[in-house]
Structures are given as C-alpha cells and as structure tokens.
Design a protein around this motif. Sequence first.
Motif, short mmCIF file in Angstrom:
data_model
loop_
_atom_site.label_atom_id
_atom_site.label_comp_id
_atom_site.label_asym_id
_atom_site.label_seq_id
_atom_site.Cartn_x
_atom_site.Cartn_y
_atom_site.Cartn_z
N UNK A 40 19.33 -0.67 -0.47
CA UNK A 40 19.52 0.81 -0.87
C UNK A 40 19.62 0.90 -2.38
N UNK A 41 18.77 2.01 -2.78
CA UNK A 41 18.61 2.52 -4.18
C UNK A 41 19.46 3.80 -4.34
N UNK A 42 19.08 4.58 -5.16
CA UNK A 42 19.88 5.89 -5.31
C UNK A 42 20.05 6.81 -4.27
N UNK A 43 18.71 6.86 -3.41
CA UNK A 43 18.86 8.04 -2.45
C UNK A 43 17.61 7.53 -1.52
N UNK A 44 17.56 6.08 -1.14
CA UNK A 44 16.79 5.75 -0.05
C UNK A 44 17.20 4.29 0.19
N UNK A 45 16.35 3.71 1.40
CA UNK A 45 16.56 2.47 1.82
C UNK A 45 15.44 1.79 2.46
N UNK A 46 15.50 0.67 2.49
CA UNK A 46 14.02 -0.39 2.84
C UNK A 46 14.77 -1.38 3.86
N UNK A 157 12.10 -9.24 -12.26
CA UNK A 157 12.63 -8.67 -10.87
C UNK A 157 13.13 -7.30 -10.82
N UNK A 158 13.04 -6.37 -9.78
CA UNK A 158 13.72 -5.29 -9.39
C UNK A 158 14.89 -5.61 -8.66
N UNK A 159 16.07 -5.19 -9.04
CA UNK A 159 17.40 -5.74 -8.28
C UNK A 159 18.41 -4.78 -8.64
N UNK A 160 19.72 -5.29 -8.42
CA UNK A 160 20.79 -4.28 -8.50
C UNK A 160 21.00 -3.46 -7.44
N UNK A 161 20.49 -3.72 -6.28
CA UNK A 161 20.68 -2.56 -5.18
C UNK A 161 22.10 -2.22 -4.92
N UNK A 184 15.07 -5.23 -13.82
CA UNK A 184 15.00 -3.58 -13.66
C UNK A 184 16.47 -3.32 -12.78
N UNK A 185 17.25 -2.72 -13.04
CA UNK A 185 18.52 -2.58 -12.51
C UNK A 185 18.82 -1.11 -11.98
N UNK A 186 19.24 -1.08 -10.68
CA UNK A 186 19.17 0.24 -10.04
C UNK A 186 20.24 0.96 -10.37
N UNK A 187 20.14 2.01 -10.76
CA UNK A 187 21.59 3.08 -11.18
C UNK A 187 20.88 4.35 -10.58
N UNK A 188 21.80 5.42 -10.71
CA UNK A 188 21.58 6.64 -10.15
C UNK A 188 22.06 7.19 -8.73
N UNK A 189 22.69 6.06 -8.39
CA UNK A 189 23.43 6.26 -6.84
C UNK A 189 24.87 6.57 -7.07
N UNK A 343 13.84 -12.09 -0.62
CA UNK A 343 14.50 -11.30 0.42
C UNK A 343 13.78 -9.73 0.52
N UNK A 344 13.51 -9.32 -0.77
CA UNK A 344 13.09 -7.78 -0.71
C UNK A 344 11.75 -7.83 -0.60
N UNK A 345 11.16 -8.92 -1.06
CA UNK A 345 9.53 -8.85 -0.90
C UNK A 345 9.04 -10.12 -0.42
N UNK A 346 9.11 -10.39 0.81
CA UNK A 346 8.70 -11.86 1.36
C UNK A 346 7.28 -11.98 1.05
N UNK A 347 6.47 -10.50 1.14
CA UNK A 347 5.01 -10.88 1.11
C UNK A 347 4.48 -11.43 -0.11
#
Length: 388
Positions: A40-46, A157-161, A184-189, A343-347
């Motif tokens: 989960x980011x500020x306004x989305x989920x994967x 790495x992109x993280x901090x979800x 790169x740390x997720x904020x804004x949520x 875990x977020x990008x196994x590809x």
Amino acid sequence: MAGSEIEDRPAAETRTHAEPLTLERIETIPLRVPLARTYRGSAYKMTHRSTLIVRLHTSSGVVGEAYVGDEDAALVEIDAIVREEIAPVILGEDLFAIERLWQLARPSTFDILRDRRLGLVACAGIDTAAWDAVGKALGQPLWRLWGGFRNTIPMISIGGYYAADADIPAEIAELRERGLAGMKFKVGGLSPEEDAERFRTARAAAGPDFVLLADANQGWSPREAIRFAQLVEDSDLHWFEEPCRWHNDTRAMRDVRFSAGVRVCAGQSEFSAAGCRDLMDAGAIDVCNFDASWSGGPTEWRRVAGAALSYDVAMGHHEEPQVASHLLCSIPHGTFVECFHPDRDPIWWNLIANRPPLVDGALTLSDAPGLGWVLDEGYIAHYRITLS
C-alpha cells in the motif's frame, strides 16, 4: 590531398554494412506473479506484479527480447494491442529503422476512449525489443550504444510501504544486507507530521551513508508537502518525489521546490517528452524520473534525457531496472536505478537468470550485446497466463 585519398578508397574500406533486421514474427508472453502481501502506498495498493515479454524474431535469426510494464488488470489488453494493432503494421520492417517503427506503432495510442498508457506500454514493448535486437546485431550493449558514459550505477530500493506490522529499521537493515545504496521511502498517506516521524525513524536506522528519498505519490497539497519537507530538513532528504496532487502539480511542485528549498523529482506520470519539457521549463523539478515503459519506450526517454541536460535537470527512471540501468548508465546526468524488495518485485529478482550481484551498492552491466539479459524459461513457464 587527404580528401581525394578518402574518396578513392573502396567503399568496403571506409564503412561496414549490417544486414537488415527484417521482422518476421512477434511473440508475446504475459506474466502475472502473486505478491507475498498487499503493498500500500499513499492512495493505491498492489497484489500482483505483472509484465509483458515481447520477442521480435527476424529473418537473420536475431531475436530482440524485452519485458515492459507493471500493469495487472490491463495486461491482457496490452498484449492484444501488440498482436492486433501494432504487429500488422510493422511485420516486414527493418528493426534498424527505430524511428520508423516508433511512428508506425504510435497510432495505438490515439484512441481517446481507452487509457492511453495501455497503447504506450504496448509501444514500449516493441521499441525496447527492437533496440535489443539492434544491440545484438551490432555486438554492443545498449548502455554503450546509447552513449557509453559508464557501466556501473547505484541501485536503490523502493520501500517504506504502509502496513500495521511495518518495521522500518528491520526493512532498512535487510536492504543494506542485500547491498543496496539507499531507499525511496513512501510518504503522503498520513499527515505530514506522522510521515515526518516515520522518515526520521528511517534516517536514524539508515545512518549517514545510506541514501534516503521520499515519494508521496501525489498525496499532498502544496502546503502539506512544504510542511513535511520542513520537518525533515535535518534528515538528509535527497529528493522529494511527486509531492503534490495531480490536478495542478506542475505549479504546486514549483512552489514546494522554491518554498522548502528541497530537490523535487517527477516525470513518471507524464506520457510524453513534451510533458517532461513543461515540468523543466516551469522550474518544477530537479530530477526527471520519466518511465520508458509507460511512455512508448527508450526512444522517447532518450529525447527527454537530451532536453534535461540542457535544463540542468538530472535523470532518474521509475522502476524497470532491466531497461533503466542501460538508459541511466548511458548518460552523464543519470542518478539511481530503482528496484523493489524481492517480495514486491519477484520478476526482477527471479526472471533474469544472469542478474549481476550488487557491489558497494551498485549494479554493473556487462558487455553482452543488447540488454544482455538471459530470461529464466522455467520461471516464464510457471507464471505465464493463458489468453482466452
């Protein structure tokens, strides 16, 4: 005279000739991989990581191969655009004619009743695979063919979800153990105050030699974004990505940049070189993280990189390390190549069989021609989806 001597030489002595790369067949393979948890980011989920492999088979035996995009629900539609709209107009063409191929594929983005990004990702699959074929035919890696500035680049790495059980220090410790240079740390949520506290926790855990960036994914108003930047001004924030909501973000990011004195990054949400040019011209960004997979391919990305150099704007790339690494290494103003936790990008971590290890926080590309990646056929067989 030297000039007449050159003119008198046989043509074979003054130039080489590469055989045309005539396109005979296009193969597409959609992959869909479930994630270990919901991100989960500020306004989305994967919940899944999806991508499309495109293979361009030529009459000379060279096969251009690439995988592009991170669209999930739209994966089948993107695949259909490649096969039904683009393939009929480019079969028989020479893959060396990159600009011609780009123009021939472009009408797949013209449907105003369809999400334009779907056609752009489809175009990117063709464009990236064509470049791979060109590199293979010439025996050169794309990082060198596109400019050759270097072959090593820092990886973050992109993280901090957001998650109820999130353990920020443990996450950073694991990224360090994997050899990454930063996060790169997720904020804004949350509120600026709450996210500033999370970011300060990350900085305390990371130490001074670990790069930290913040990414709000267009989550805040300008006032909120400025407030966050002020609250973390002593935490060595490297840049602040997409700080403001989309509806007036060029002006809003300019205000954040000037008012807070923070470096601002954006561009991943733009569909064209013209959109990125406008961000630069408005003084809205210090770093442009245009996405080759979301914008039609490396051909368009390189147009943006050329403009950015003239505006003194650095270049990043949103995700997609398999192509971003070559693009960013090829230019003098590239910054970081991005990945996710496995875990977020196994590809990225599993599809590429010859992915090089990280050394001192950096990814080093080989001299293998084209993109240089060897894809794991067992992984492809396991996660490919069957189209109805």
